[in-house]
Design an enzyme around this catalytic site. Structure first.
Site, mmCIF file in Angstrom:
data_model
loop_
_atom_site.group_PDB
_atom_site.id
_atom_site.type_symbol
_atom_site.label_atom_id
_atom_site.label_comp_id
_atom_site.label_asym_id
_atom_site.label_seq_id
_atom_site.Cartn_x
_atom_site.Cartn_y
_atom_site.Cartn_z
ATOM 1 N N ARG A 1 0.803 -1.242 0.000
ATOM 2 C CA ARG A 1 0.000 0.000 0.000
ATOM 3 C C ARG A 1 0.823 1.273 0.000
ATOM 4 O O ARG A 1 0.334 2.309 -0.404
ATOM 5 C CB ARG A 1 -0.926 0.122 1.192
ATOM 6 C CG ARG A 1 -1.090 -1.073 1.978
ATOM 7 C CD ARG A 1 -1.860 -0.928 3.245
ATOM 8 N NE ARG A 1 -1.824 -2.257 3.824
ATOM 9 C CZ ARG A 1 -2.801 -2.842 4.458
ATOM 10 N NH1 ARG A 1 -3.911 -2.204 4.671
ATOM 11 N NH2 ARG A 1 -2.687 -4.051 4.916
ATOM 12 N N ASP B 1 6.560 -23.185 6.340
ATOM 13 C CA ASP B 1 7.031 -23.251 7.720
ATOM 14 C C ASP B 1 8.536 -23.265 7.592
ATOM 15 O O ASP B 1 9.119 -24.270 7.152
ATOM 16 C CB ASP B 1 6.528 -24.533 8.405
ATOM 17 C CG ASP B 1 6.949 -24.571 9.860
ATOM 18 O OD1 ASP B 1 8.125 -24.286 10.136
ATOM 19 O OD2 ASP B 1 6.108 -24.887 10.720
ATOM 20 N N HIS B 2 9.194 -22.162 7.953
ATOM 21 C CA HIS B 2 10.606 -22.067 7.580
ATOM 22 C C HIS B 2 11.478 -23.103 8.286
ATOM 23 O O HIS B 2 12.573 -23.390 7.842
ATOM 24 C CB HIS B 2 11.129 -20.629 7.759
ATOM 25 C CG HIS B 2 11.424 -20.249 9.182
ATOM 26 N ND1 HIS B 2 10.468 -19.862 10.065
ATOM 27 C CD2 HIS B 2 12.581 -20.197 9.863
ATOM 28 C CE1 HIS B 2 11.020 -19.580 11.227
ATOM 29 N NE2 HIS B 2 12.321 -19.779 11.138
ATOM 30 N N HIS C 1 6.126 -24.925 13.988
ATOM 31 C CA HIS C 1 7.501 -25.445 13.927
ATOM 32 C C HIS C 1 7.697 -26.712 14.760
ATOM 33 O O HIS C 1 8.278 -27.690 14.303
ATOM 34 C CB HIS C 1 8.498 -24.399 14.435
ATOM 35 C CG HIS C 1 8.360 -23.051 13.782
ATOM 36 N ND1 HIS C 1 8.066 -22.902 12.456
ATOM 37 C CD2 HIS C 1 8.486 -21.792 14.274
ATOM 38 C CE1 HIS C 1 8.012 -21.618 12.164
ATOM 39 N NE2 HIS C 1 8.259 -20.920 13.250
HETATM 40 C C1 BG6 Z 1 9.091 -17.402 13.989
HETATM 41 C C2 BG6 Z 1 8.461 -16.870 15.241
HETATM 42 O O1 BG6 Z 1 8.180 -18.206 13.272
HETATM 43 O O2 BG6 Z 1 10.226 -18.189 14.325
HETATM 44 C C3 BG6 Z 1 9.459 -16.061 16.052
HETATM 45 O O3 BG6 Z 1 7.347 -16.058 14.908
HETATM 46 C C4 BG6 Z 1 10.704 -16.872 16.299
HETATM 47 O O4 BG6 Z 1 8.893 -15.627 17.275
HETATM 48 C C5 BG6 Z 1 11.242 -17.456 15.010
HETATM 49 O O5 BG6 Z 1 11.672 -16.004 16.885
HETATM 50 C C6 BG6 Z 1 12.373 -18.422 15.276
HETATM 51 O O6 BG6 Z 1 12.957 -18.790 14.063
HETATM 52 P P1 BG6 Z 1 14.487 -19.197 14.001
HETATM 53 O O7 BG6 Z 1 14.696 -19.623 12.595
HETATM 54 O O8 BG6 Z 1 15.282 -17.985 14.391
HETATM 55 O O9 BG6 Z 1 14.665 -20.302 14.994
#
Ligand code: BG6
Length: 500
Positions: A53, A189-190, A252
């Site tokens: 936006r 989901d990273h 996660h």
């Molecule tokens: C995110 C959360 O999905 O994952 C955060 O919203 C968290 O709160 C983060 O800090 C942790 O990711 P990583 O890759 O740093 O372990």
């Protein structure tokens, strides 16, 4: 998932990032795409369009991507391929509700296809706050953008959180499926993009020695820890609504649990074969009755420390009467022949002493303790630890005789460390996941039934906390969580692993 990815190069495509002015784009997405480009994995015609936006020009957008991206990218952004990469990045200004914005987007996409040879391939990335997902999805559908011209592909990546509870996740899936087919949808989901998380499947299914031991006969319990040393870092408003259960556990940590506990996929490691097995594990998790929540969970909230770090209650955006947990320890049981009677302990928290994520499988002790008297008594159960971050690696603890006449026994550790074994650094999770989406591999993305099953386990726990008014135990920032969490695991004669 288990295939060699170095040979994969993305199809030429246009990536449209909704919410491109946010942190995620600058810190993760654009650096990840640039790193793929540098490594020759991103087709040179691939074009990026930011959609948001704010009144930004292409130049302003590019400058910001450079300035912020430089702080977060694995590789320096001033390398040879940056000018060419950034030359294919531009910006469209529109609100997410305004249908005209999508008409302009459709025209722009057609023009890019004609000029850049992107062949009608489109990847939409929802990097906005979740409140906007529904508008964007519906408007993409209405503008005819759910399918591509010229036999190209259209895919959509949806960032977390996917729903706030079971009902909203079901609703969002319905909205998504009214416009896109499931095969087009990539719920990200990273954690699944992290090297060590992927290596968990390789460790289990590409080796002959672990799988025969991977069951209730040999395993006493499993511990999954995701410890963070940071606090909520200015995200108090969001975190108040989420808490550790929604922020870390529902997504996660349930992913880590299902990868640890799943059966070997049948018929090869196709995306659906892997995801079928993950869903089966979640379905086998014993649902928690709301009245039992205090027996299977301990919640905590950090107070001030270490140093001048504020208490959670003093963070911006946090309500004075907050009932949000920043620490959570839980126990799940999996009702399957493999796992019956083996507890899975999960713990996660903010402002813990270190950042360390790890899955530890704790084996049963030897059936006959030959060495239990006198100096030979310091044996400990065997443990296999998969270190997700930092210092990625795998360690096996076993007992060994201390050299000399005393005959003492001590646990020792056999260590495998990624950097020592393979050198260099691993790609970032977002690099892997973006490349997977561009090459059409959904293995590492959450399927609709997976997200719904996970929420169906989490919902009664949250309800139970509310109904029972479950306590929140304070812990000093920089400590390993509330005493109650040590008592919780200690009541079964076990203890949390010490992580450093
Ligand atoms: C995110 C959360 O999905 O994952 C955060 O919203 C968290 O709160 C983060 O800090 C942790 O990711 P990583 O890759 O740093 O372990």
């Amino acid at each position: 998932m288990l295939r060699n990815t170095t040979a994969r190069i993305s199809d030429p495509c246009t990536i449209v990032i909704f919410g491109a002015t946010g942190d995620l784009t600058r810190r993760k997405l654009v650096p990840a795409l640039y790193n793929l480009r540098r490594e020759g994995l991103l087709d040179t015609n691939t074009t990026i369009l930011g959609f948001a936006r704010r009144e930004w020009s292409d130049d302003y957008f590019r400058t910001l991507l450079f300035d912020e991206g430089s702080k977060h990218s694995r590789a320096r952004l001033d390398g040879g391929s940056w000018p060419e990469f950034i030359g294919r990045v531009s910006y469209i200004r529109s609100t997410f509700e305004d249908t005209e914005g999508y008409t302009a987007l459709a025209e722009r996409l057609d023009a890019i296809d004609a000029e850049q040879g992107t062949s009608g391939n489109r990847l939409f990335y929802l990097a906005t706050p979740p409140e906007s997902y529904e508008d964007i999805i519906k408007n993409l559908g209405a503008a005819g953008l759910a399918n591509s011209p010229n036999n190209g592909w259209t895919r959509i990546i949806v960032e977390k959180p996917f729903g706030h509870d079971l009902e909203s996740a079901l609703h969002l899936n319905k909205v998504v499926h009214e416009v896109f087919e499931e095969r087009q949808v990539y719920r990200i989901d990273h954690y699944l993009g992290k090297e060590t998380v992927q290596n968990l499947l390789v460790l289990r299914f590409a080796n002959g020695i672990f799988e025969p031991l991977w069951n209730r006969r040999y395993i006493d319990h499993v511990q999954i820890t995701v410890a963070e040393s940071i606090g909520v870092e200015g995200r108090g408003g969001y975190y108040e609504q989420a808490g550790a259960i929604r922020d870390m556990v529902q997504n996660h940590m349930m992913q880590l649990l299902s990868l640890t506990a799943m059966e070997p996929p049948v018929g090869g490691a196709s995306a659906d074969a892997v995801r079928d097995e993950k869903v089966k594990v979640l379905r086998a998790v014993r649902p928690v009755a709301p009245t039992d929540v205090n027996k299977i969970s301990v919640r905590g909230r950090y107070s001030a420390g270490p140093g001048s770090a504020p208490a959670y209650l003093d963070e911006t955006g946090v309500q004075p009467n907050s009932s949000t947990e920043t620490y959570l320890a839980m126990r799940f049981e999996i009702e399957s022949w493999r796992w019956a009677g083996v507890p899975f302990y999960l713990r996660t928290g903010k402002r813990l002493p270190v950042r360390a994520s790890e899955i530890t499988v704790v084996f049963k002790s030897a059936p006959l303790l030959l060495f239990q008297d006198g100096p030979m008594s310091r044996s400990a159960p065997n443990e296999l630890s998969i270190r997700i971050q930092p210092n990625e690696g795998i360690a096996l603890r076993f007992n060994s005789k201390v050299p000399g006449q005393a005959g003492d026994i001590r646990p020792v550790t056999m260590n495998f460390n990624y950097v020592d074994a393979f050198g260099g650094e691993s790609p970032e999770a977002y690099e892997r996941l973006l490349l997977d989406a561009m090459t059409g591999d959904t293995t590492l993305f959450t399927r609709s039934d997976e997200v719904e099953t996970s929420w169906s386990l989490i919902n009664p726990i949250i309800e139970g906390w509310k109904t029972l008014g479950s306590p929140i135990h304070e812990y000093v920032g920089g400590s390993w969580g509330p005493d109650a969490s040590h008592e919780f695991i200690g009541s079964s004669g076990r203890s949390w692993r010490r992580l450093s």
